[in-house]
Design a protein around this motif. Structure first.
Motif, PDB file in Angstrom:
ATOM      1  N   CYS A 110      36.732  45.094  45.197  1.00 61.50           N
ATOM      2  CA  CYS A 110      35.227  45.020  45.608  1.00 61.50           C
ATOM      3  C   CYS A 110      34.384  45.340  46.857  1.00 61.50           C
ATOM      4  O   CYS A 110      33.316  45.618  47.270  1.00 61.50           O
ATOM      5  CB  CYS A 110      34.556  43.714  45.594  1.00 61.50           C
ATOM      6  N   THR A 165      43.151  45.725  42.271  1.00 63.32           N
ATOM      7  CA  THR A 165      42.319  45.746  41.195  1.00 63.32           C
ATOM      8  C   THR A 165      41.929  43.921  40.708  1.00 63.32           C
ATOM      9  O   THR A 165      42.349  43.218  41.362  1.00 63.32           O
ATOM     10  CB  THR A 165      42.474  46.203  40.544  1.00 63.32           C
ATOM     11  N   ASN A 166      41.411  43.596  40.149  1.00 60.03           N
ATOM     12  CA  ASN A 166      42.081  42.504  39.486  1.00 60.03           C
ATOM     13  C   ASN A 166      43.036  41.333  39.098  1.00 60.03           C
ATOM     14  O   ASN A 166      43.493  42.400  37.751  1.00 60.03           O
ATOM     15  CB  ASN A 166      40.480  42.781  37.831  1.00 60.03           C
ATOM     16  N   ARG A 210      36.311  46.395  33.345  1.00 63.46           N
ATOM     17  CA  ARG A 210      36.777  46.066  33.990  1.00 63.46           C
ATOM     18  C   ARG A 210      38.179  46.477  33.883  1.00 63.46           C
ATOM     19  O   ARG A 210      39.304  46.845  33.032  1.00 63.46           O
ATOM     20  CB  ARG A 210      36.902  44.814  34.652  1.00 63.46           C
ATOM     21  N   GLU A 254      41.423  50.120  31.032  1.00 62.74           N
ATOM     22  CA  GLU A 254      39.995  49.200  31.158  1.00 62.74           C
ATOM     23  C   GLU A 254      39.337  48.577  30.319  1.00 62.74           C
ATOM     24  O   GLU A 254      39.672  49.894  29.184  1.00 62.74           O
ATOM     25  CB  GLU A 254      38.628  50.135  32.335  1.00 62.74           C
ATOM     26  N   ARG A 286      31.232  49.129  36.294  1.00 64.60           N
ATOM     27  CA  ARG A 286      32.244  49.224  36.231  1.00 64.60           C
ATOM     28  C   ARG A 286      32.780  49.548  37.363  1.00 64.60           C
ATOM     29  O   ARG A 286      33.125  49.220  38.253  1.00 64.60           O
ATOM     30  CB  ARG A 286      32.260  50.783  35.279  1.00 64.60           C
ATOM     31  N   LYS A 287      34.928  48.950  37.127  1.00 67.06           N
ATOM     32  CA  LYS A 287      35.266  49.300  37.486  1.00 67.06           C
ATOM     33  C   LYS A 287      36.616  49.071  38.283  1.00 67.06           C
ATOM     34  O   LYS A 287      37.326  48.532  37.606  1.00 67.06           O
ATOM     35  CB  LYS A 287      35.240  47.492  39.095  1.00 67.06           C
TER      36      LYS A 287
END
Length: 322
Positions: A110, A165-166, A210, A254, A286-287
């Motif tokens: 983030c 990332t997540n 994601r 993703e 989008r990430k």
């Protein structure tokens, strides 16, 4: 790096920290240090200073942080920026003062602008506005990265930063309001299954993309960086001429939130309907991380998403299930 090197994992009781602790053990390291918040409150500078003076760790992995999903980030904005900045400043400064050989600071994806080009490259840092819902947390993490870079240049330290990332996996936070999206979905579908509910309503449209990385994969990446990466090797100069040393860690794959929810629904075994409340926020559209730099160093993730979700659900059942 000696197997009996004294390694302090700050935040070793959490999802990521616990995984890193286990990864060091798998690699044969036998002199790990961890302290709970009751033993050392990292927000308190004096307690941190006394801990470093007493224990004298040689290596530090800074994972400890106040974390949460969209709701928690947007609700506890003051706590997120204050507590995270205090933790980072205290630990990184103490590491410099006490001659720590290497520090690895864990940030978050983030930190990058909300509408930065995808996949997210390290060079995108501070090139545009942040996602408003988690801006305080992102600012705190950016401050930690910048502190590491500043100390490296001024004091010759070897402090590097990794941007995961997540994350998800064993030991995750399944709080009904303050958890991230994947553990939140696991809990909601499990509770709906157990109660016999006919539907689950999820926030947003389900369209955001994601990326997710299993916690053990991140842990292996962190051990890999501590063993193999140094500031001099990782440093790069962005378009503004600023020297930086952070590196992305992601799976390189993703899914939409809708696809994620459907996968969790299937793994949990919920047979009702899935509905979307478009009046709720989606967050960043989008990430996806560009992890080519760490891949080029020799690290690759191993656990596929569905398998990782199945393992995470078994962990949830062990801790909270019937």
């Amino acid at each position: 790096m000696s197997k009996d090197a004294k390694i302090y994992v700050a935040g070793h009781l959490g999802l990521v920290g616990g995984g890193i602790w286990r990864a060091f053990e798998r690699h044969g390291y036998n002199n790990l240090i961890g302290r709970s918040i009751d033993e050392v409150n990292l927000i308190n500078q004096q307690e941190v200073e006394e801990f470093f003076a007493s224990e004298k760790p040689e290596f530090v992995v800074l994972v400890a942080a106040k974390v949460g999903g969209i709701h928690a980030n947007d609700t506890y904005r003051g706590q997120f920026i204050y507590e995270n900045m205090m933790i980072e400043m205290n630990v990184i400064h103490a590491a410099k003062e006490h001659g720590v050989k290497k520090l690895l600071f864990l940030g978050s994806s983030c930190i990058y602008p909300k509408l930065a080009p995808q996949p997210l490259k390290e060079e995108s840092l501070l090139t545009g506005p942040l996602e408003p819902t988690n801006e305080p947390y992102a600012i705190a993490k950016i401050a930690g990265i910048r502190l590491c870079d500043a100390y490296n240049r001024q004091y010759g330290t070897n402090f590097i930063s990794a941007m995961p990332t997540n994350m998800y996996g064993p030991g995750d936070n399944y709080h009904p309001e303050n958890s991230h999206v994947l553990p939140a979905l696991i809990r909601r579908f499990h509770e709906a299954k157990e109660s016999g509910a006919d539907k689950v309503v999820c926030w947003g449209t389900g369209s955001p993309l994601r990326e997710f990385l299993y916690s053990d994969d991140l842990a292996e990446a962190c051990v890999f960086l501590v063993e193999n990466a140094n500031y001099e090797d990782m440093a790069f100069t962005d378009e503004s001429g600023t020297v930086q040393s952070h590196i992305n860690i992601g799976s390189g794959k993703e899914v939409t939130i809708k696809e994620l929810a459907e996968t969790v629904k299937d793994v949990v075994g919920f047979e009702g309907d899935l509905e979307w409340d478009a009046s709720k926020p989606d967050g960043t559209p989008r990430k996806l991380m560009d992890s080519s730099r760490i891949n080029a160093l020799g690290w690759q993730p191993q656990v596929e998403l569905r398998e990782g979700i199945a393992r995470a659900y078994q962990d949830f059942l062990t801790r909270y299930g019937k």
